[in-house]
Every structure is written in C-alpha cells, then in structure tokens.
Design a protein around this motif. Structure first.
Motif, PDB file in Angstrom:
ATOM      1  N   VAL A 342      15.102   1.856  26.379  1.00  0.00           N
ATOM      2  CA  VAL A 342      15.065   3.251  26.288  1.00  0.00           C
ATOM      3  C   VAL A 342      13.719   3.451  26.000  1.00  0.00           C
ATOM      4  O   VAL A 342      12.817   2.855  25.391  1.00  0.00           O
ATOM      5  N   ILE A 343      13.051   4.326  26.968  1.00  0.00           N
ATOM      6  CA  ILE A 343      11.730   4.648  27.190  1.00  0.00           C
ATOM      7  C   ILE A 343      11.460   5.954  26.907  1.00  0.00           C
ATOM      8  O   ILE A 343      12.141   6.786  27.653  1.00  0.00           O
ATOM      9  N   GLY A 344      10.749   6.490  26.140  1.00  0.00           N
ATOM     10  CA  GLY A 344      10.347   7.688  25.869  1.00  0.00           C
ATOM     11  C   GLY A 344       9.055   7.852  25.349  1.00  0.00           C
ATOM     12  O   GLY A 344       8.268   7.079  25.027  1.00  0.00           O
ATOM     13  N   GLU A 345       8.486   9.127  24.788  1.00  0.00           N
ATOM     14  CA  GLU A 345       7.385   9.571  24.157  1.00  0.00           C
ATOM     15  C   GLU A 345       7.179   8.922  22.780  1.00  0.00           C
ATOM     16  O   GLU A 345       6.164   8.417  22.293  1.00  0.00           O
ATOM     17  N   GLN A 375      17.557  10.791  23.758  1.00  0.00           N
ATOM     18  CA  GLN A 375      16.819  12.073  23.569  1.00  0.00           C
ATOM     19  C   GLN A 375      16.317  12.433  24.879  1.00  0.00           C
ATOM     20  O   GLN A 375      16.191  12.016  26.002  1.00  0.00           O
ATOM     21  N   PRO A 376      16.139  13.789  25.147  1.00  0.00           N
ATOM     22  CA  PRO A 376      15.755  14.660  26.228  1.00  0.00           C
ATOM     23  C   PRO A 376      14.467  14.214  26.548  1.00  0.00           C
ATOM     24  O   PRO A 376      13.306  13.838  25.872  1.00  0.00           O
ATOM     25  N   GLY A 377      14.454  13.774  27.916  1.00  0.00           N
ATOM     26  CA  GLY A 377      13.196  13.227  28.457  1.00  0.00           C
ATOM     27  C   GLY A 377      13.090  11.872  28.536  1.00  0.00           C
ATOM     28  O   GLY A 377      12.094  11.091  28.866  1.00  0.00           O
ATOM     29  N   GLU A 378      14.169  11.007  27.841  1.00  0.00           N
ATOM     30  CA  GLU A 378      13.950   9.482  27.719  1.00  0.00           C
ATOM     31  C   GLU A 378      14.603   8.902  29.052  1.00  0.00           C
ATOM     32  O   GLU A 378      15.696   9.536  29.504  1.00  0.00           O
ATOM     33  N   THR A 379      14.297   7.807  29.343  1.00  0.00           N
ATOM     34  CA  THR A 379      14.841   7.124  30.488  1.00  0.00           C
ATOM     35  C   THR A 379      15.485   5.756  30.035  1.00  0.00           C
ATOM     36  O   THR A 379      14.682   4.925  29.196  1.00  0.00           O
ATOM     37  N   VAL A 380      16.646   5.503  30.544  1.00  0.00           N
ATOM     38  CA  VAL A 380      17.441   4.191  30.416  1.00  0.00           C
ATOM     39  C   VAL A 380      17.232   3.209  31.425  1.00  0.00           C
ATOM     40  O   VAL A 380      17.269   3.426  32.612  1.00  0.00           O
ATOM     41  N   LEU A 381      16.446   2.175  31.252  1.00  0.00           N
ATOM     42  CA  LEU A 381      16.155   1.145  32.024  1.00  0.00           C
ATOM     43  C   LEU A 381      16.898   0.066  32.226  1.00  0.00           C
ATOM     44  O   LEU A 381      17.035  -0.943  31.385  1.00  0.00           O
ATOM     45  N   LEU A 382      17.647  -0.181  33.368  1.00  0.00           N
ATOM     46  CA  LEU A 382      18.703  -1.261  33.481  1.00  0.00           C
ATOM     47  C   LEU A 382      17.823  -2.219  34.650  1.00  0.00           C
ATOM     48  O   LEU A 382      17.483  -1.859  35.541  1.00  0.00           O
ATOM     49  N   GLY A 412       1.907  10.498  31.661  1.00  0.00           N
ATOM     50  CA  GLY A 412       2.172  11.401  32.869  1.00  0.00           C
ATOM     51  C   GLY A 412       3.295  10.800  33.893  1.00  0.00           C
ATOM     52  O   GLY A 412       3.474  11.709  34.710  1.00  0.00           O
ATOM     53  N   LEU A 413       3.728   9.557  33.617  1.00  0.00           N
ATOM     54  CA  LEU A 413       4.807   9.030  34.535  1.00  0.00           C
ATOM     55  C   LEU A 413       6.191   9.292  33.806  1.00  0.00           C
ATOM     56  O   LEU A 413       7.315   8.905  34.304  1.00  0.00           O
ATOM     57  N   LEU A 414       6.288   9.726  32.407  1.00  0.00           N
ATOM     58  CA  LEU A 414       7.480   9.502  31.879  1.00  0.00           C
ATOM     59  C   LEU A 414       8.479  10.474  32.400  1.00  0.00           C
ATOM     60  O   LEU A 414       9.688  10.482  32.281  1.00  0.00           O
TER      61      LEU A 414
END
Length: 450
Positions: A342-345, A375-382, A412-414
C-alpha cells in the motif's frame, strides 16, 4: 705426420668450399616461415574476434560486434550493417559504427539500388562483395549518393553479404573509408571468413529472437487486452516476459455491484506448456471470481482443487483481492505469493497475508483471508516473484529493495498508478534489468483508490 681429414657427409665433399650462391638458398625458407607466421597471426586474430562475437547474446550486440571486428579487419573506421532476412519474416534493423542516427538517415535517403548494401539485399548478380575504392571519382555513382558521401565525409566503401545456410541472405555489412581505399586480398579473405561465421551466429540469434517474439505474443494474448473501468479505481499494469515464456499473469475484472477483482499469479516452469497452464488457470480463476469473488479463500481453494485434477505436476502461487471501491474495502487471500504494498502520502507498507504454501504443493490448500481499507489516494501494488528474483539478491534484501522503491515514489507521481508502477519497476531493476534476458517474468498491477 699426415694432415687430419674433415669428416664427409653423404653427397658433399667438405674440402670443397661452398659456392657463393648457397647462402641465398636460405631465402625461400625464411619466406615460408614468414608466411606461416602470417597465417598463425591471422588465425589468432580470427579466433579472438569470433570468441568476442560468440559471447554476444542479442542481435543488436552481435551486429555492433560484427561492425567493430570487420572495421579492424579491413582497415576502416566507420560502417553500417542492415539486418533484413530474405524470407521477410524479420526482425529488421540497421546499426551504425561511427555514424549517428541522423547519419544513417541521410544514407537511407540514397536510392537503395545505388548503394552497395542495397545491391546485395536486392540480390543483384554482381553483389557477392562490392568494393567502391573511390566513390567521388566514380562516374556511374548516383548523384544523391555522391552528395551524401561528401556530406558525411567518406570516400570509399566495401560491402559484404551476410548469409546463413538456413535463411540464405539475412543482411549486408558495409564499411566506409575516409579516403579512397580498398581492402587488400588478404584483408578480403579474412573478413570473408569472419562474415561467414558471423552469418551463422546471427542466424542462431535470429531464430531465438523470433521464438521470443512468438512467446511474447502468445503471453500477451493470454493476458487482458485492456483493463476494466470501475468507478473509484484507476488501474495500470506492467508485464515483462522472459525469453522462454514464463507463467506469470495478472487480471482485473469488473464484478457485480460495482466490485472489482484483482489477481496476480505465477505457474512453475517456462515455455509453451507453462503459458498454456497459465492461460487455463487464469481463465478458471476468472470464472471462480465471478461466482464467489467476495470470498477470496473459496476462489483459491477451487483453483487449487482444479490444479490437483488437471495440472498434477505443477505448482502455482496466486493472490486474489476482492475490492469494493465505494466502501474502500479489500479482502484478499494469498497462496505462497508476494504480499501487496500500500503506497500513499502517509504510509508505504506490505499487507501481510497469512503464511501459506503455493497451490498444488499440499494435499489441501487452506489459509485465512485478510481485510484492509486503503485511504483515499492510496495505491495497492500487486507484483509477482519475478520482480524480486531478477534482482539476483537474497529474498530478504529483494523485499527491502522493493519496499524502498515504493517508499521513494515522488509525491507528484502518487496520483498516477502507471507512473508508480514504472518508478517501482525501474528502481528495483535499474539500468535496463527489467528488459534483459531472464528466466523470470515480471508482473506489476497497480490500483489507485479515489
């Protein structure tokens, strides 16, 4: 007392002085020795050059090495090679030595029939080897060719066909001289021998490249042609297929009531059989996801049962996630697979799935599911294990590298899952390691939640 007599040798009288011309008889022997020394030197040179050529593993590298070796053999400084198999099945390529991309473009503006390599590629009868010792003085030279030669500063050329027993003509190489010149007979003989060997080596690489292309095409056809559009989620995927074709896959499918299914997996083995097994498992997982996707454990259990019945000699890792974007809720289960990130700010962490064996390894697979909320704006990376294996590091260090790459995504890439996937891919596998020949496939599937 008698004078001692010198011993005699059969056919010679030692008491008679040798004639004056006897000393000159050593000249032919010295000439033969010089010639033998020259042959040994030539063979050594050819051996060294062919050894360097055989170490090349890609067509592009082999073409560059061919140009460098040929230039040394004929005494030229620049050149180009055109790969163009006569059967028309490709691949085609043009590589230059000492010529910039723009220079190659200028040369390509010359009518092909007016160039020495063009005559070879078109199969003209006088094109076994084409030497033009003085381009600018050649009255029959095409005006455009003369203009390009003057602009690029070459005054002579020597071209050879590249042939192979299987394909016939596969291309042509031409070396360019800065001044009027042409190779000597000895140089022509050496570069001809080298070119014949190079043609066979290029043929092997050509066959391998064609096989890789077919494998990559089949692999791409077995994977999603496009990712679905689901409200509240942005999707992106990156896939790199190994040269023999591995069994890594990914999938994303829209499910009833606005849900989304995400899956990644890997089948053991490589080659066509692994690709076929991957296609069957992916199709089966899609069917199970539609029927019971809200229960990822049931999906993987059914997949494991199918594997034991239809793929008894294989094992597979898999991860399936059932996502409800409106509630930002994800339920997932994994079978011996790399956990998602999970990747986020505010965070970058692995979502730890329970420890479980790959599918097909035990008599019955079973593991609990895990639930979490991005959370809003987070990315799940598989991702698949190939991303870790290609690093060549122990798994603990490879995991640390993957986490560090995800944590270093610029703010800036999120908001772009594709940019996140690219950043992670090229950070974990820098300097083109994502594109090199490897037995490992690489799959990354990124889902950003609004």
């Amino acid at each position: 007392m008698s004078t001692p007599q010198l011993p005699k040798v059969a056919g010679n009288d030692p008491s008679i002085p040798s004639p004056a011309h006897t000393a000159a008889t050593a000249a032919p022997g010295a000439l033969i020795q010089d010639r033998l020394a020259g042959w040994v030197s030539d063979l050594t040179t050819l051996h060294e050059l062919t050894e360097r050529l055989v170490r090349t593993g890609t067509l592009t590298d082999a073409l560059h090495e061919l140009l460098r070796a040929g230039a040394a053999l004929v005494g030229a400084r620049r050149g180009l090679v055109v790969l163009e198999p006569a059967d028309g099945l490709g691949p085609t390529d043009t590589v230059g030595l000492g010529l910039a991309h723009a220079d190659l473009g200028h040369i390509e503006t010359v009518p092909r029939s007016a160039t020495s390599y063009g005559r070879i590629l078109e199969g003209l009868p006088d094109a076994a080897a084409v030497a033009v010792p003085d381009l600018l003085s050649d009255t029959e030279l095409d005006p455009r060719h003369r203009e390009v030669a003057a602009r690029l500063g070459y005054a002579a050329s020597y071209a050879l066909p590249l042939t192979a027993e299987i394909f016939g003509r596969i291309g042509a190489a031409v070396w360019l001289y800065d001044e009027p010149a042409e190779p000597t007979e000895r140089q022509r003989h050496l570069v001809g021998l080298y070119a014949r060997y190079a043609g066979e080596h290029l043929t092997r690489l050509l066959e391998l490249e064609r096989a890789r292309t077919k494998v990559a095409t089949v692999a791409e056809e077995l994977l999603p042609s496009r990712l679905p559009r689901v409200s509240g989620v942005q999707l992106a995927a990156r896939h790199r297929t190994g040269p023999r074709g591995g069994g890594d896959w990914y999938d994303a499918l829209a499910l009833p009531e606005g849900a989304l299914g995400l899956a990644v997996g890997s089948v053991t083995g490589s080659g066509p059989s692994a690709l076929a097994a991957m296609g069957r498992l992916r199709a089966s997982l899609r069917a199970y996801a539609v029927m019971e996707g809200e229960d990822p454990v049931a999906v993987l259990s059914d997949l494991e049962l199918l594997m034991r019945l239809t793929e008894p000699a294989r094992a597979a890792t898999a991860l399936f996630a059932y996502c409800e974007p409106a509630q930002r809720k994800i339920v997932l289960a994994g079978a011996g697979h790399t956990p998602p990130l999970v990747i986020g700010e505010r965070r970058c962490e692995f979502i730890e799935t329970s420890l479980s064996a790959p599918l097909g390894m035990l008599a019955c697979w079973e593991a609990p599911s895990v639930e979490f909320s991005p959370q809003p704006g987070e990315t799940v990376l598989l991702s698949t294990d190939g991303l870790l294996h290609r690093t060549g590091e122990p798994m603990d260090r490879a995991y640390a590298r993957l986490h560090a790459a995800a944590a270093s995504v610029p703010p800036g890439l999120l908001d772009d899952p594709g940019a996140i996937a690219d950043h992670v891919l090229h950070t974990v596998l820098p300097d083109g390691l994502d594109a090199v020949d490897s037995a490992e496939d690489v799959v990354i599937l990124a889902a950003r939640f609004a």
